[in-house]
Motif scaffolding. Structure first.
Motif, PDB file in Angstrom:
ATOM      1  N   GLN A 101      -8.299 -16.199 -18.793  1.00 32.29           N
ATOM      2  CA  GLN A 101      -9.081 -17.352 -19.267  1.00 32.29           C
ATOM      3  C   GLN A 101      -9.625 -18.168 -18.095  1.00 32.29           C
ATOM      4  OE1 GLN A 101      -9.962 -18.020 -22.554  1.00 32.29           O
ATOM      5  NE2 GLN A 101     -11.371 -19.296 -21.411  1.00 32.29           N
ATOM      6  N   ILE A 102      -8.788 -18.350 -17.068  1.00 28.21           N
ATOM      7  CA  ILE A 102      -9.225 -19.112 -15.894  1.00 28.21           C
ATOM      8  C   ILE A 102     -10.374 -18.379 -15.188  1.00 28.21           C
ATOM      9  CG2 ILE A 102      -8.524 -19.893 -13.588  1.00 28.21           C
ATOM     10  CD1 ILE A 102      -5.703 -20.396 -14.849  1.00 28.21           C
ATOM     11  N   VAL A 103     -10.215 -17.066 -15.016  1.00 25.23           N
ATOM     12  CA  VAL A 103     -11.265 -16.261 -14.375  1.00 25.23           C
ATOM     13  C   VAL A 103     -12.553 -16.340 -15.183  1.00 25.23           C
ATOM     14  CG1 VAL A 103     -11.970 -13.884 -13.848  1.00 25.23           C
ATOM     15  CG2 VAL A 103      -9.714 -14.711 -13.137  1.00 25.23           C
ATOM     16  N   ASP A 104     -12.442 -16.161 -16.496  1.00 25.23           N
ATOM     17  CA  ASP A 104     -13.631 -16.206 -17.346  1.00 25.23           C
ATOM     18  C   ASP A 104     -14.318 -17.573 -17.292  1.00 25.23           C
ATOM     19  OD1 ASP A 104     -13.243 -13.570 -18.043  1.00 25.23           O
ATOM     20  OD2 ASP A 104     -12.416 -14.010 -20.031  1.00 25.23           O
ATOM     21  N   ASP A 105     -13.524 -18.647 -17.279  1.00 23.08           N
ATOM     22  CA  ASP A 105     -14.097 -19.994 -17.207  1.00 23.08           C
ATOM     23  C   ASP A 105     -14.852 -20.191 -15.895  1.00 23.08           C
ATOM     24  OD1 ASP A 105     -13.031 -20.584 -19.677  1.00 23.08           O
ATOM     25  OD2 ASP A 105     -11.361 -21.787 -18.894  1.00 23.08           O
ATOM     26  N   HIS A 106     -14.240 -19.775 -14.786  1.00 21.87           N
ATOM     27  CA  HIS A 106     -14.908 -19.919 -13.485  1.00 21.87           C
ATOM     28  C   HIS A 106     -16.152 -19.033 -13.409  1.00 21.87           C
ATOM     29  CE1 HIS A 106     -12.321 -22.617 -11.222  1.00 21.87           C
ATOM     30  NE2 HIS A 106     -11.281 -22.047 -11.812  1.00 21.87           N
ATOM     31  N   ALA A 107     -16.030 -17.803 -13.888  1.00 19.17           N
ATOM     32  CA  ALA A 107     -17.170 -16.884 -13.864  1.00 19.17           C
ATOM     33  C   ALA A 107     -18.333 -17.473 -14.665  1.00 19.17           C
ATOM     34  CB  ALA A 107     -16.773 -15.520 -14.423  1.00 19.17           C
ATOM     35  N   HIS A 108     -18.035 -17.958 -15.858  1.00 21.95           N
ATOM     36  CA  HIS A 108     -19.079 -18.546 -16.706  1.00 21.95           C
ATOM     37  C   HIS A 108     -19.735 -19.739 -16.007  1.00 21.95           C
ATOM     38  CE1 HIS A 108     -21.195 -19.663 -20.347  1.00 21.95           C
ATOM     39  NE2 HIS A 108     -20.763 -20.894 -20.175  1.00 21.95           N
ATOM     40  N   GLY A 109     -18.912 -20.568 -15.359  1.00 22.76           N
ATOM     41  CA  GLY A 109     -19.440 -21.725 -14.642  1.00 22.76           C
ATOM     42  C   GLY A 109     -20.369 -21.347 -13.504  1.00 22.76           C
ATOM     43  N   LEU A 110     -20.168 -20.148 -12.954  1.00 14.40           N
ATOM     44  CA  LEU A 110     -21.016 -19.666 -11.854  1.00 14.40           C
ATOM     45  C   LEU A 110     -22.152 -18.774 -12.345  1.00 14.40           C
ATOM     46  CD1 LEU A 110     -18.159 -18.798  -9.343  1.00 14.40           C
ATOM     47  CD2 LEU A 110     -19.776 -20.702  -9.173  1.00 14.40           C
ATOM     48  N   PHE A 167     -17.426 -11.704 -10.909  1.00 14.08           N
ATOM     49  CA  PHE A 167     -16.534 -12.702 -10.336  1.00 14.08           C
ATOM     50  C   PHE A 167     -15.365 -12.040  -9.598  1.00 14.08           C
ATOM     51  CE2 PHE A 167     -12.952 -15.611 -10.378  1.00 14.08           C
ATOM     52  CZ  PHE A 167     -13.522 -16.778  -9.890  1.00 14.08           C
ATOM     53  N   VAL A 168     -14.737 -11.048 -10.221  1.00 12.11           N
ATOM     54  CA  VAL A 168     -13.589 -10.377  -9.606  1.00 12.11           C
ATOM     55  C   VAL A 168     -14.015  -9.626  -8.349  1.00 12.11           C
ATOM     56  CG1 VAL A 168     -11.848  -8.570  -9.927  1.00 12.11           C
ATOM     57  CG2 VAL A 168     -12.217 -10.280 -11.713  1.00 12.11           C
ATOM     58  N   ARG A 169     -15.171  -8.931  -8.390  1.00  5.72           N
ATOM     59  CA  ARG A 169     -15.658  -8.240  -7.184  1.00  5.72           C
ATOM     60  C   ARG A 169     -15.827  -9.223  -6.032  1.00  5.72           C
ATOM     61  NH1 ARG A 169     -18.788  -5.148 -10.738  1.00  5.72           N
ATOM     62  NH2 ARG A 169     -20.501  -6.626 -10.578  1.00  5.72           N
ATOM     63  N   ASP A 170     -16.467 -10.360  -6.329  1.00  7.70           N
ATOM     64  CA  ASP A 170     -16.682 -11.362  -5.288  1.00  7.70           C
ATOM     65  C   ASP A 170     -15.360 -11.953  -4.799  1.00  7.70           C
ATOM     66  OD1 ASP A 170     -19.396 -10.939  -5.460  1.00  7.70           O
ATOM     67  OD2 ASP A 170     -19.819 -12.786  -6.577  1.00  7.70           O
ATOM     68  N   ALA A 171     -14.441 -12.228  -5.724  1.00 10.51           N
ATOM     69  CA  ALA A 171     -13.155 -12.814  -5.336  1.00 10.51           C
ATOM     70  C   ALA A 171     -12.373 -11.862  -4.435  1.00 10.51           C
ATOM     71  CB  ALA A 171     -12.335 -13.157  -6.578  1.00 10.51           C
ATOM     72  N   VAL A 172     -12.356 -10.583  -4.756  1.00  9.92           N
ATOM     73  CA  VAL A 172     -11.653  -9.603  -3.927  1.00  9.92           C
ATOM     74  C   VAL A 172     -12.324  -9.489  -2.558  1.00  9.92           C
ATOM     75  CG1 VAL A 172     -11.083  -7.145  -3.677  1.00  9.92           C
ATOM     76  CG2 VAL A 172     -10.679  -8.312  -5.858  1.00  9.92           C
ATOM     77  N   ALA A 173     -13.646  -9.472  -2.542  1.00  8.19           N
ATOM     78  CA  ALA A 173     -14.368  -9.376  -1.267  1.00  8.19           C
ATOM     79  C   ALA A 173     -14.074 -10.590  -0.386  1.00  8.19           C
ATOM     80  CB  ALA A 173     -15.875  -9.251  -1.510  1.00  8.19           C
ATOM     81  N   TYR A 174     -14.069 -11.795  -0.976  1.00  8.39           N
ATOM     82  CA  TYR A 174     -13.773 -12.996  -0.198  1.00  8.39           C
ATOM     83  C   TYR A 174     -12.324 -12.999   0.282  1.00  8.39           C
ATOM     84  CZ  TYR A 174     -18.309 -14.898  -1.404  1.00  8.39           C
ATOM     85  OH  TYR A 174     -19.657 -15.084  -1.546  1.00  8.39           O
ATOM     86  N   TYR A 175     -11.427 -12.499  -0.540  1.00 12.69           N
ATOM     87  CA  TYR A 175     -10.021 -12.413  -0.152  1.00 12.69           C
ATOM     88  C   TYR A 175      -9.864 -11.469   1.032  1.00 12.69           C
ATOM     89  CZ  TYR A 175      -4.996 -11.618  -0.491  1.00 12.69           C
ATOM     90  OH  TYR A 175      -3.664 -11.526  -0.215  1.00 12.69           O
ATOM     91  N   LEU A 176     -10.519 -10.324   0.961  1.00 18.81           N
ATOM     92  CA  LEU A 176     -10.456  -9.373   2.072  1.00 18.81           C
ATOM     93  C   LEU A 176     -11.073  -9.972   3.335  1.00 18.81           C
ATOM     94  CD1 LEU A 176     -11.376  -6.063   0.233  1.00 18.81           C
ATOM     95  CD2 LEU A 176      -9.119  -6.755   1.104  1.00 18.81           C
ATOM     96  N   ALA A 177     -12.139 -10.717   3.182  1.00 16.68           N
ATOM     97  CA  ALA A 177     -12.761 -11.361   4.344  1.00 16.68           C
ATOM     98  C   ALA A 177     -11.797 -12.355   4.976  1.00 16.68           C
ATOM     99  CB  ALA A 177     -14.049 -12.067   3.930  1.00 16.68           C
TER     100      ALA A 177
END
Length: 127
Positions: A82-91, A98-108
């Motif tokens: 739900q938190i992921v979906d809320d943030h994704a929708h907001g963006l 959203f998950v692809r971007d979050a994983v990429a930023y985490y790896l960075a």
């Protein structure tokens, strides 16, 4: 969600003629025009062409250099989803974006550098 009992009661009211129309009934061309106006008003555009230009056909490619992609299946607690979906929708993104971007930023953050400006992992960073 409404129960079956609600819809059965509504059908019984309709059969008895107890339902009251809340608006004008349109047919034919008048119906098409009223529907078109509702869509334009709801989407905040001035023309059908403008409306259609904003409609994406399929998902965009992840990267011009990508020839294949992998699909991940990940289990997550409902609250996290739900938190992921809320943030994704907001963006303005879907869950996958959203998950692809979050994983990429985490790896960075871990490696300081294997991610492009668009949040895509560089090929050299793949193991």
């Amino acid at each position: 969600m409404k129960s079956i009992d609600y819809y059965e009661a509504l059908a019984a009211q309709a059969e008895r003629g107890e339902l009251v129309s809340i608006g004008e009934v349109h047919r034919g061309e008048q119906s098409r025009e009223a529907t078109r106006q509702m869509l334009l008003t709801a989407s905040g555009v001035a023309s059908v062409e403008e409306l259609l230009s904003g409609v994406r056909r399929g998902r965009r490619r992840l990267d011009d250099s990508e020839t294949s992609t992998d699909t991940w299946k990940v289990k997550a607690p409902s609250r996290l989803t739900q938190i992921v979906d809320d943030h994704a929708h907001g963006l303005g993104k879907n869950r996958s974006e959203f998950v692809r971007d979050a994983v990429a930023y985490y790896l960075a953050a871990l490696d300081e550098g294997p991610v492009s400006q668009q949040g895509r992992v560089h090929h050299s960073a793949r193991r």
